[in-house]
Design a protein around this motif. Structure first.
Motif, PDB file in Angstrom:
ATOM      1  N   GLN A   1      -5.850   7.086  -5.770  1.00 47.35           N
ATOM      2  CA  GLN A   1      -6.309   7.089  -4.384  1.00 47.35           C
ATOM      3  C   GLN A   1      -7.369   6.015  -4.168  1.00 47.35           C
ATOM      4  O   GLN A   1      -7.369   5.318  -3.140  1.00 47.35           O
ATOM      5  CB  GLN A   1      -6.863   8.461  -4.019  1.00 47.35           C
ATOM      6  CG  GLN A   1      -7.228   8.619  -2.548  1.00 47.35           C
ATOM      7  CD  GLN A   1      -6.031   8.486  -1.626  1.00 47.35           C
ATOM      8  OE1 GLN A   1      -4.896   8.724  -2.014  1.00 47.35           O
ATOM      9  NE2 GLN A   1      -6.279   8.070  -0.391  1.00 47.35           N
TER      10      GLN A   1
ATOM     11  N   VAL B   1       0.845  -1.208   0.000  1.00 47.72           N
ATOM     12  CA  VAL B   1       0.000   0.000   0.000  1.00 47.72           C
ATOM     13  C   VAL B   1       0.879   1.255   0.000  1.00 47.72           C
ATOM     14  O   VAL B   1       0.618   2.217  -0.738  1.00 47.72           O
ATOM     15  CB  VAL B   1      -0.945   0.007   1.219  1.00 47.72           C
ATOM     16  CG1 VAL B   1      -1.673   1.351   1.328  1.00 47.72           C
ATOM     17  CG2 VAL B   1      -1.959  -1.127   1.113  1.00 47.72           C
ATOM     18  N   ALA B   2       1.924   1.248   0.819  1.00 47.33           N
ATOM     19  CA  ALA B   2       2.832   2.402   0.873  1.00 47.33           C
ATOM     20  C   ALA B   2       3.500   2.628  -0.478  1.00 47.33           C
ATOM     21  O   ALA B   2       3.674   3.783  -0.909  1.00 47.33           O
ATOM     22  CB  ALA B   2       3.888   2.176   1.956  1.00 47.33           C
TER      23      ALA B   2
ATOM     24  N   ARG C   1       0.943   4.209  -2.857  1.00 46.43           N
ATOM     25  CA  ARG C   1       0.756   5.626  -2.528  1.00 46.43           C
ATOM     26  C   ARG C   1       1.974   6.451  -2.949  1.00 46.43           C
ATOM     27  O   ARG C   1       1.840   7.587  -3.431  1.00 46.43           O
ATOM     28  CB  ARG C   1       0.502   5.782  -1.028  1.00 46.43           C
ATOM     29  CG  ARG C   1      -0.812   5.171  -0.548  1.00 46.43           C
ATOM     30  CD  ARG C   1      -1.132   5.635   0.862  1.00 46.43           C
ATOM     31  NE  ARG C   1      -2.235   4.889   1.455  1.00 46.43           N
ATOM     32  CZ  ARG C   1      -3.527   5.091   1.196  1.00 46.43           C
ATOM     33  NH1 ARG C   1      -3.877   6.016   0.306  1.00 46.43           N
ATOM     34  NH2 ARG C   1      -4.467   4.379   1.796  1.00 46.43           N
TER      35      ARG C   1
ATOM     36  N   ALA D   1      -5.512   2.677  -4.087  1.00 49.18           N
ATOM     37  CA  ALA D   1      -4.747   2.508  -2.846  1.00 49.18           C
ATOM     38  C   ALA D   1      -5.673   2.234  -1.668  1.00 49.18           C
ATOM     39  O   ALA D   1      -5.374   1.374  -0.815  1.00 49.18           O
ATOM     40  CB  ALA D   1      -3.901   3.756  -2.582  1.00 49.18           C
ATOM     41  N   GLU D   2      -6.782   2.950  -1.609  1.00 50.68           N
ATOM     42  CA  GLU D   2      -7.734   2.736  -0.511  1.00 50.68           C
ATOM     43  C   GLU D   2      -8.355   1.349  -0.594  1.00 50.68           C
ATOM     44  O   GLU D   2      -8.571   0.689   0.435  1.00 50.68           O
ATOM     45  CB  GLU D   2      -8.815   3.813  -0.550  1.00 50.68           C
ATOM     46  CG  GLU D   2      -8.308   5.189  -0.132  1.00 50.68           C
ATOM     47  CD  GLU D   2      -9.374   6.264  -0.243  1.00 50.68           C
ATOM     48  OE1 GLU D   2     -10.501   5.939  -0.720  1.00 50.68           O
ATOM     49  OE2 GLU D   2      -9.093   7.416   0.132  1.00 50.68           O
TER      50      GLU D   2
ATOM     51  N   ILE E   1       1.928   7.170  -6.694  1.00 46.81           N
ATOM     52  CA  ILE E   1       0.987   8.239  -7.038  1.00 46.81           C
ATOM     53  C   ILE E   1       1.593   9.596  -6.697  1.00 46.81           C
ATOM     54  O   ILE E   1       1.501  10.560  -7.473  1.00 46.81           O
ATOM     55  CB  ILE E   1      -0.344   8.047  -6.285  1.00 46.81           C
ATOM     56  CG1 ILE E   1      -0.986   6.707  -6.660  1.00 46.81           C
ATOM     57  CG2 ILE E   1      -1.303   9.197  -6.580  1.00 46.81           C
ATOM     58  CD1 ILE E   1      -2.061   6.250  -5.686  1.00 46.81           C
ATOM     59  N   ASP E   2       2.235   9.668  -5.555  1.00 48.87           N
ATOM     60  CA  ASP E   2       2.848  10.918  -5.106  1.00 48.87           C
ATOM     61  C   ASP E   2       3.937  11.393  -6.057  1.00 48.87           C
ATOM     62  O   ASP E   2       3.983  12.577  -6.420  1.00 48.87           O
ATOM     63  CB  ASP E   2       3.413  10.724  -3.700  1.00 48.87           C
ATOM     64  CG  ASP E   2       4.099  11.973  -3.170  1.00 48.87           C
ATOM     65  OD1 ASP E   2       3.433  13.017  -3.058  1.00 48.87           O
ATOM     66  OD2 ASP E   2       5.309  11.909  -2.870  1.00 48.87           O
TER      67      ASP E   2
END
Length: 222
Positions: free
Chosen positions: A127, A27-28, A31, A130-131, A34-35
């Motif tokens: 998002q 998950v990290a 994320r 990831a969620e 995406i960042d």
């Protein structure tokens, strides 16, 4: 017998802990991918690419431990499902890591940062993915069949959002042919995020089966 049962519980508990930890890392990674896309940070994008090695190692270790557990204890029913699910979920998480790595690579190949209008819908899709993945991992950690079922029910939401993003990217490429190369990278980034959503759904199916012994096959019609 008590000693044997304790060793089985210990083995399965260790597997579950390892898979949940791998899920948190996946998950990290998603994320982070995406960042770095939104910020167009090439140095951090390279870090996302390199960080995939850790997930590969965890996947291999979980498979080794699960196979060893099955060979040693010859489990049946619930215990066998838990060991097999651990291997299969780890495999799905490893693939999510591969997709995050691919996004990092695409960011590194883009000639410039995506415009805000381009980045915003892709970031929203990311998002969502990831969620969804985090929810599937949490359902696994908590042995939450209803939570897994909820993740599984929402699979089409990401597909529909991906289709919308796809249309927006293609429309931008048609309007500005000079941006076709970067637009192609955007298409692949969006597709990678949609596939992460698919893997989250697969994990939810595995969690549900592990807990209940039943397969999720057909979503109810709305």
């Amino acid at each position: 017998m008590e000693h044997t049962l304790k060793s089985v519980d210990t083995g399965l508990g260790g597997l579950s802990h390892a898979v949940a930890a791998m899920g948190d890392l996946a998950v990290a990674q998603v994320r982070a991918s995406i960042d770095v896309f939104v910020r167009h940070d090439l140095a951090d994008a390279a870090k996302v690419v390199r960080a995939d090695d850790a997930l590969d190692l965890q996947d291999a270790e979980i498979e080794k431990r699960a196979v060893g557990f099955i060979a040693l204890h010859q489990p049946v029913a619930d215990d066998l499902r838990r060991a097999i699910a651990a291997m299969k979920i780890a495999m799905q998480l490893e693939r999510c890591g591969d997709l995050a790595k691919n996004i990092g690579k695409r960011v590194g190949r883009m000639s410039a940062a995506a415009s805000e209008n381009q980045a915003a819908p892709i970031a929203e899709l990311g998002q969502m993915a990831a969620e969804r993945l985090a929810a599937a991992v949490n359902a696994y950690r908590g042995a939450d069949a209803q939570g897994a079922y909820s993740v599984w029910l929402k699979d089409t939401e990401i597909d529909e959002r991906h289709d919308s993003v796809l249309r927006e990217i293609v429309a931008g490429m048609v309007a500005n042919p000079a941006a076709i190369e970067d637009g192609t990278h955007l298409l692949f980034i969006a597709k990678n995020l949609e596939r992460i959503g698919d893997h989250a759904t697969n994990i939810a199916e595995l969690v549900y089966y592990q807990i209940t012994g039943a397969d999720l096959t057909e979503r109810p019609k709305l």
